[in-house]
Design a protein around this motif. Structure first.
Motif, PDB file in Angstrom:
ATOM      1  N   MET A  86     -10.081 -46.636   1.480  1.00  0.00           N
ATOM      2  CA  MET A  86      -9.962 -45.868   0.431  1.00  0.00           C
ATOM      3  C   MET A  86     -10.508 -46.334  -0.904  1.00  0.00           C
ATOM      4  SD  MET A  86      -5.857 -45.088   0.930  1.00  0.00           S
ATOM      5  CE  MET A  86      -5.683 -44.105  -0.476  1.00  0.00           C
ATOM      6  N   PHE A  87     -10.597 -47.522  -1.128  1.00  0.00           N
ATOM      7  CA  PHE A  87     -11.384 -48.214  -2.158  1.00  0.00           C
ATOM      8  C   PHE A  87     -12.851 -47.702  -2.093  1.00  0.00           C
ATOM      9  CE2 PHE A  87     -14.039 -51.358  -3.883  1.00  0.00           C
ATOM     10  CZ  PHE A  87     -13.714 -51.590  -5.236  1.00  0.00           C
ATOM     11  N   TRP A  88     -13.429 -48.092  -0.999  1.00  0.00           N
ATOM     12  CA  TRP A  88     -14.778 -47.796  -0.905  1.00  0.00           C
ATOM     13  C   TRP A  88     -15.147 -46.346  -1.041  1.00  0.00           C
ATOM     14  CZ3 TRP A  88     -18.037 -51.339  -1.929  1.00  0.00           C
ATOM     15  CH2 TRP A  88     -17.467 -52.672  -1.589  1.00  0.00           C
ATOM     16  N   ILE A  89     -14.504 -45.353  -0.374  1.00  0.00           N
ATOM     17  CA  ILE A  89     -14.672 -43.970  -0.642  1.00  0.00           C
ATOM     18  C   ILE A  89     -14.381 -43.623  -2.196  1.00  0.00           C
ATOM     19  CG2 ILE A  89     -13.391 -41.754  -0.343  1.00  0.00           C
ATOM     20  CD1 ILE A  89     -12.889 -42.601   2.563  1.00  0.00           C
ATOM     21  N   TRP A  90     -13.651 -43.979  -2.956  1.00  0.00           N
ATOM     22  CA  TRP A  90     -13.230 -43.804  -4.490  1.00  0.00           C
ATOM     23  C   TRP A  90     -14.668 -44.400  -5.151  1.00  0.00           C
ATOM     24  CZ3 TRP A  90      -9.042 -41.454  -7.144  1.00  0.00           C
ATOM     25  CH2 TRP A  90      -8.169 -40.966  -6.338  1.00  0.00           C
ATOM     26  N   LEU A  91     -15.053 -45.483  -4.844  1.00  0.00           N
ATOM     27  CA  LEU A  91     -16.045 -46.098  -5.527  1.00  0.00           C
ATOM     28  C   LEU A  91     -17.388 -45.420  -5.414  1.00  0.00           C
ATOM     29  CD1 LEU A  91     -17.256 -48.491  -7.059  1.00  0.00           C
ATOM     30  CD2 LEU A  91     -17.834 -49.517  -4.900  1.00  0.00           C
ATOM     31  N   VAL A  92     -17.583 -44.969  -4.123  1.00  0.00           N
ATOM     32  CA  VAL A  92     -18.831 -44.170  -3.875  1.00  0.00           C
ATOM     33  C   VAL A  92     -18.761 -42.597  -4.507  1.00  0.00           C
ATOM     34  CG1 VAL A  92     -20.240 -42.994  -2.255  1.00  0.00           C
ATOM     35  CG2 VAL A  92     -19.598 -45.197  -1.868  1.00  0.00           C
ATOM     36  N   GLY A  93     -17.329 -42.231  -4.378  1.00  0.00           N
ATOM     37  CA  GLY A  93     -17.250 -40.782  -4.940  1.00  0.00           C
ATOM     38  C   GLY A  93     -17.184 -40.922  -6.571  1.00  0.00           C
ATOM     39  N   SER A  94     -16.673 -41.906  -7.253  1.00  0.00           N
ATOM     40  CA  SER A  94     -16.808 -42.011  -8.684  1.00  0.00           C
ATOM     41  C   SER A  94     -18.223 -41.995  -9.244  1.00  0.00           C
ATOM     42  CB  SER A  94     -15.983 -43.031  -9.218  1.00  0.00           C
ATOM     43  OG  SER A  94     -16.355 -44.249  -8.774  1.00  0.00           O
ATOM     44  N   LEU A  95     -19.076 -42.803  -8.234  1.00  0.00           N
ATOM     45  CA  LEU A  95     -20.709 -42.833  -8.922  1.00  0.00           C
ATOM     46  C   LEU A  95     -21.318 -41.782  -8.360  1.00  0.00           C
ATOM     47  CD1 LEU A  95     -20.542 -46.608  -7.683  1.00  0.00           C
ATOM     48  CD2 LEU A  95     -20.404 -45.906 -10.018  1.00  0.00           C
ATOM     49  N   LYS A  96     -21.253 -40.894  -7.293  1.00  0.00           N
ATOM     50  CA  LYS A  96     -21.983 -40.129  -6.694  1.00  0.00           C
ATOM     51  C   LYS A  96     -21.109 -38.818  -6.682  1.00  0.00           C
ATOM     52  CE  LYS A  96     -25.517 -42.625  -6.223  1.00  0.00           C
ATOM     53  NZ  LYS A  96     -26.760 -42.364  -6.846  1.00  0.00           N
ATOM     54  N   VAL A  97     -20.806 -38.155  -7.826  1.00  0.00           N
ATOM     55  CA  VAL A  97     -20.004 -36.901  -7.955  1.00  0.00           C
ATOM     56  C   VAL A  97     -20.494 -35.884  -7.191  1.00  0.00           C
ATOM     57  CG1 VAL A  97     -18.767 -35.435  -9.290  1.00  0.00           C
ATOM     58  CG2 VAL A  97     -19.046 -37.808 -10.051  1.00  0.00           C
ATOM     59  N   ARG A  98     -21.711 -35.486  -6.919  1.00  0.00           N
ATOM     60  CA  ARG A  98     -22.464 -34.609  -6.426  1.00  0.00           C
ATOM     61  C   ARG A  98     -22.367 -34.728  -4.828  1.00  0.00           C
ATOM     62  NH1 ARG A  98     -23.020 -30.124  -9.224  1.00  0.00           N
ATOM     63  NH2 ARG A  98     -24.656 -29.534  -7.818  1.00  0.00           N
ATOM     64  N   TRP A  99     -22.026 -35.730  -4.431  1.00  0.00           N
ATOM     65  CA  TRP A  99     -22.165 -36.123  -2.807  1.00  0.00           C
ATOM     66  C   TRP A  99     -20.814 -35.277  -2.429  1.00  0.00           C
ATOM     67  CZ3 TRP A  99     -23.906 -41.576  -1.485  1.00  0.00           C
ATOM     68  CH2 TRP A  99     -25.334 -41.786  -1.848  1.00  0.00           C
ATOM     69  N   ARG A 100     -20.791 -34.833  -1.039  1.00  0.00           N
ATOM     70  CA  ARG A 100     -19.760 -34.242  -0.429  1.00  0.00           C
ATOM     71  C   ARG A 100     -18.716 -35.250   0.029  1.00  0.00           C
ATOM     72  NH1 ARG A 100     -22.554 -29.966   3.790  1.00  0.00           N
ATOM     73  NH2 ARG A 100     -23.631 -28.883   2.242  1.00  0.00           N
ATOM     74  N   VAL A 101     -17.583 -35.110  -0.234  1.00  0.00           N
ATOM     75  CA  VAL A 101     -16.323 -35.920   0.038  1.00  0.00           C
ATOM     76  C   VAL A 101     -16.364 -36.435   1.470  1.00  0.00           C
ATOM     77  CG1 VAL A 101     -13.893 -36.722   0.087  1.00  0.00           C
ATOM     78  CG2 VAL A 101     -15.040 -35.413  -2.212  1.00  0.00           C
ATOM     79  N   GLY A 102     -16.463 -35.323   2.373  1.00  0.00           N
ATOM     80  CA  GLY A 102     -16.566 -35.523   3.709  1.00  0.00           C
ATOM     81  C   GLY A 102     -17.507 -36.310   4.477  1.00  0.00           C
TER      82      GLY A 102
END
Length: 146
Positions: A48-64
């Motif tokens: 979960m930490f790594w998903i949230w880290l990448v997701g917060s930095l790369k907002v345009r990337w698809r979550v899936g």
């Protein structure tokens, strides 16, 4: 811009909470459920930490795609534990926290669980902040973003 700042701030707070919970899962001295909390809950929190880290930095990337990439990378790290590394490396705290100490097939279940929970929560947060890319379904689980 204001929504993006609030989104990243909330992501940072959540990541801080995940780090605290993850460290508590490794160093808690409780006897009830100690093995599960120490070994399994930490795996899901790690994902979960790594998903949230990448997701917060790369907002345009698809979550899936973020969740799948994190699962594959951490699975490779898990498999790398089959390689006998020097004792001087594996004895260090940072090595044990980031890369683990032993291979376990059951870790993959908790990695998958962490990826699903991390992906769902990040996707939900993006919709709440209006950051879901136009054309998304607004579903919790991996909206179809363009």
């Amino acid at each position: 811009m204001k929504a993006l700042t609030g989104y990243r701030l909330l992501c940072s707070v959540c990541m801080g909470l995940l780090v605290v919970l993850g460290l508590c899962s490794k160093f808690s001295g409780t006897t009830w459920g100690y093995a599960w909390v120490n070994d399994m809950a930490g795996d899901a929190l790690y994902e979960m930490f790594w998903i949230w880290l990448v997701g917060s930095l790369k907002v345009r990337w698809r979550v899936g795609r973020i969740a799948i990439a994190i699962f594959l990378i951490t699975s490779m790290i898990e498999c790398s534990q089959l390689i006998p590394f020097p004792q001087a490396w594996t004895a260090q705290l940072w090595w044990r926290l980031l890369l683990g100490t032993h291979f376990s097939w059951s870790d993959f279940i908790y990695y998958a669980l962490g990826c699903v929970l991390g992906g769902m929560s990040l996707s939900w947060l993006r919709v709440r902040f209006g950051l879901a890319i136009s054309g998304s379904t607004g579903a919790w689980l991996f909206p179809m973003e363009r």
